[in-house]
Design a protein around this motif. Structure first.
Motif, short mmCIF file in Angstrom:
data_model
loop_
_atom_site.label_atom_id
_atom_site.label_comp_id
_atom_site.label_asym_id
_atom_site.label_seq_id
_atom_site.Cartn_x
_atom_site.Cartn_y
_atom_site.Cartn_z
N GLU A 153 8.39 6.68 -3.38
CA GLU A 153 7.99 5.28 -3.20
C GLU A 153 9.22 4.46 -3.53
N ARG A 154 9.80 3.88 -2.49
CA ARG A 154 11.06 3.13 -2.61
C ARG A 154 12.24 4.02 -2.93
N SER A 155 13.39 3.37 -3.02
CA SER A 155 14.63 4.13 -3.19
C SER A 155 15.66 3.27 -3.92
N GLU A 177 1.11 -8.31 -14.83
CA GLU A 177 2.47 -8.88 -14.80
C GLU A 177 2.71 -9.72 -13.54
N GLU A 178 1.94 -9.42 -12.46
CA GLU A 178 2.23 -10.07 -11.18
C GLU A 178 1.39 -11.32 -10.92
N LYS A 179 0.69 -11.79 -11.96
CA LYS A 179 -0.27 -12.85 -11.66
C LYS A 179 0.37 -14.16 -11.20
N ARG A 229 -6.11 -8.65 -5.24
CA ARG A 229 -7.23 -7.72 -5.46
C ARG A 229 -6.92 -6.69 -6.54
N ARG A 230 -5.68 -6.20 -6.56
CA ARG A 230 -5.40 -5.15 -7.54
C ARG A 230 -5.18 -5.70 -8.94
N GLY A 231 -4.77 -6.98 -9.02
CA GLY A 231 -4.72 -7.67 -10.30
C GLY A 231 -3.82 -7.06 -11.36
N GLY A 278 0.81 -1.23 0.00
CA GLY A 278 0.00 0.00 0.00
C GLY A 278 0.84 1.27 0.00
N LYS A 279 2.02 1.20 -0.56
CA LYS A 279 2.91 2.37 -0.57
C LYS A 279 2.30 3.55 -1.34
N SER A 280 1.72 3.26 -2.51
CA SER A 280 1.13 4.36 -3.30
C SER A 280 -0.06 4.96 -2.57
#
Ligand code: DCP
Length: 252
Positions: free
Chosen positions: A118-120, A187-189, A182-184, A32-34
């Protein structure tokens, strides 16, 4: 093939690097970073939230073919072949983002601006690239080359890529798995719980146990705020308010 890039903006101040405070939000994939970054943005502080350049990884224009390549997808489809390339590209695009000066309007009365990322370039190396090396998807030659250019660039850019704080959104990998589902994101499936558990372990070693071998002295001194992101903070206003208060206190 040719390519070019420019990052000069007339509305941005060429400010002394140590007048910009850079903060990164870290945490597992889909934690949930974004969402949290958007919350911070709307919390009334004059902070600039700089999103992760993920769109660039999904659409790489080689200039030589009709269609852009989706490097994120290529990496998940064939990690052995593409992890090094992906990690090089993601870190380079992040370096570029991290080096962008903030807009002039963000300067506060003391002439300080806060940028939230968001990240580094540090999680690129100490979470993802390290993990891919440990999984055998980046071989020892690639890992040596990666570390060499990463250290070189971070040292060359000095203050411009140093962080003043890290916010670690911490949640059980199982929770991140649910959110990822949930976000679907296409690429991450095929991402499995096991992979998120490994990434969780990398975050814990770096930010909680502090057992990751870091190569930058300043990074060992950066204050870390750990926030419980296990709750569905997107839904609950009270949880959001508590988190924001914690952040404000941390940086005051
Ligand atoms: N990624 C990677 N290597 C990196 C950086 C990112 O493999 N060095 C991948 C992991 C994810 C995607 O890129 O598939 C984006 O990951 P992030 O965790 O950075 O961003 P999210 O969009 O998942 O964050 P959140 O949902 O917390 O906002």
């Amino acid at each position: 093939c040719t390519s070019s890039s420019s990052n000069s903006h007339s509305t941005h101040v060429a400010m002394d690097a140590n007048r910009v405070k850079r903060v990164s939000i870290e945490g597992n994939i889909a934690v949930g970073k974004s969402t949290f970054a958007r919350l911070l943005q709307s919390a009334g502080e004059d902070w600039e939230v700089v999103p992760e350049p993920i769109g660039k990884w999904q659409s790489i224009d080689s200039g030589c073919s009709q269609t852009a390549s989706n490097l994120l997808d290529m990496m998940y489809q064939d990690p052995q072949r593409w992890s090094y390339t992906f990690q090089t590209n993601s870190c380079m695009s992040r370096m570029r983002t991290q080096l962008q000066p903030p807009p002039e309007r963000l300067l506060n009365a003391e002439g300080v601006a806060v940028q939230v990322f968001e990240r580094s370039v540090y999680s690129d190396r100490y979470i993802f690239a390290l993990n891919m090396f440990q999984l055998g998807c980046i071989n020892s030659t690639e890992w040596a080359i990666y570390q060499d250019w990463h250290s070189f660039l971070v040292e060359q850019f000095g203050h411009q890529v140093e962080l003043e704080g890290i916010i670690y959104l911490r949640a059980p990998p199982q929770k991140c798995m649910e959110r990822l589902g949930r976000r679907g994101r296409m690429e991450e499936k095929q991402v499995q719980l096991d992979y998120l558990e490994k990434l969780h372990g990398q975050h814990e070693e770096w930010l909680i146990e502090k057992s990751t071998r870091l190569h930058f002295e300043h990074l060992t001194r950066v204050p870390i705020l750990v926030l419980d992101a296990g709750m569905e903070f997107e839904k609950y206003l009270e949880v959001q308010a508590t988190m924001i208060t914690q952040v404000k206190e941390f940086f005051s």
